[in-house]
Design an enzyme around this catalytic site. Structure first.
Site, PDB file in Angstrom:
ATOM      1  N   ARG A 114     128.117  24.126  98.030  1.00  0.00           N
ATOM      2  CA  ARG A 114     126.863  23.381  98.116  1.00  0.00           C
ATOM      3  C   ARG A 114     126.470  23.138  99.569  1.00  0.00           C
ATOM      4  O   ARG A 114     127.317  22.962 100.446  1.00  0.00           O
ATOM      5  CB  ARG A 114     126.998  22.027  97.402  1.00  0.00           C
ATOM      6  N   CYS A 153     123.481  20.619 101.664  1.00  0.00           N
ATOM      7  CA  CYS A 153     122.543  19.514 101.450  1.00  0.00           C
ATOM      8  C   CYS A 153     121.818  19.241 102.764  1.00  0.00           C
ATOM      9  O   CYS A 153     122.453  19.137 103.825  1.00  0.00           O
ATOM     10  CB  CYS A 153     123.293  18.270 100.974  1.00  0.00           C
TER      11      CYS A 153
END
Length: 198
Positions: free
Chosen positions: A128, A130
């Site tokens: 991930r 962000c």
């Protein structure tokens, strides 16, 4: 060599192929009415071979111009539900997501969005990234995109809170197709008014 053509928009609830389906590099545009339709010139997802690229999902109601109320956490939950719907339409599931990218309007919402995110990705977490961005479409607080794969033989999972009272029972609980109703009399049982044999 397969001839590539300009991608056309798929009909709702269907997929469209822009090169012949038998080609391993066929580009399939995914579109389902169960998730908000795109707010711009893009597909909800694109599938090539066993890889699915899911466009950024916003916390929208099925009306594509209205965000759910409740701030970043509520929007993240709604966005991830839509992602699950698109994954299912593509033949995949949350378990097969390889990477997500989360865009936040404010990094102060990081913890709240994480708490929601963990309800959908519970183990073997995908990679991930962000980022805090200056502005998101429709003044949204969060947008989430993903890359997923398809595992042969795996049944696509519904969204995390999917399934209602009329959902079919698991395979182990399903009665055989030729099983008689529970209140049906046994085949060899005599009729109630039949005379006793002498």
């Amino acid at each position: 060599m397969a001839e590539k053509r300009k991608c056309g928009c798929a009909k709702p609830g269907s997929v469209s192929s822009i090169v012949p389906d038998e080609s391993p590099t066929a580009k399939i545009c995914i579109q389902t009415e169960a998730a908000p339709l795109p707010v711009g010139p893009y597909s909800q997802a694109v599938k090539i071979d066993k890889t699915i690229y899911i466009s950024g999902c916003l916390g929208l109601k099925l009306d594509p111009n209205e965000l759910v109320e409740g701030g970043a956490a509520a929007e993240a939950k709604q966005a991830l539900k839509h992602m699950g719907t698109i994954l299912e339409a593509s033949g995949s599931s949350y378990n097969n997501v390889l990477k997500t990218t989360v865009f936040l309007g404010c990094m102060d919402d990081f913890a709240a969005v994480n708490d929601v995110y963990k309800q959908f990705f519970t183990k073997d977490f995908p990679a991930r990234s962000c980022f805090q961005v200056a502005k998101l479409p429709l003044e949204a607080n969060v947008e989430i995109e993903a890359i997923a794969t398809i595992v042969e033989g795996e049944v696509a999972a519904p969204p995390a809170d999917g399934g209602g009272d009329d959902a079919p029972p698991p395979d182990g609980d399903a009665p055989p197709e030729d099983a008689p109703p529970e209140d049906a009399p046994a085949e060899d049982a005599p009729a109630e008014d039949a005379p006793a044999e002498e």
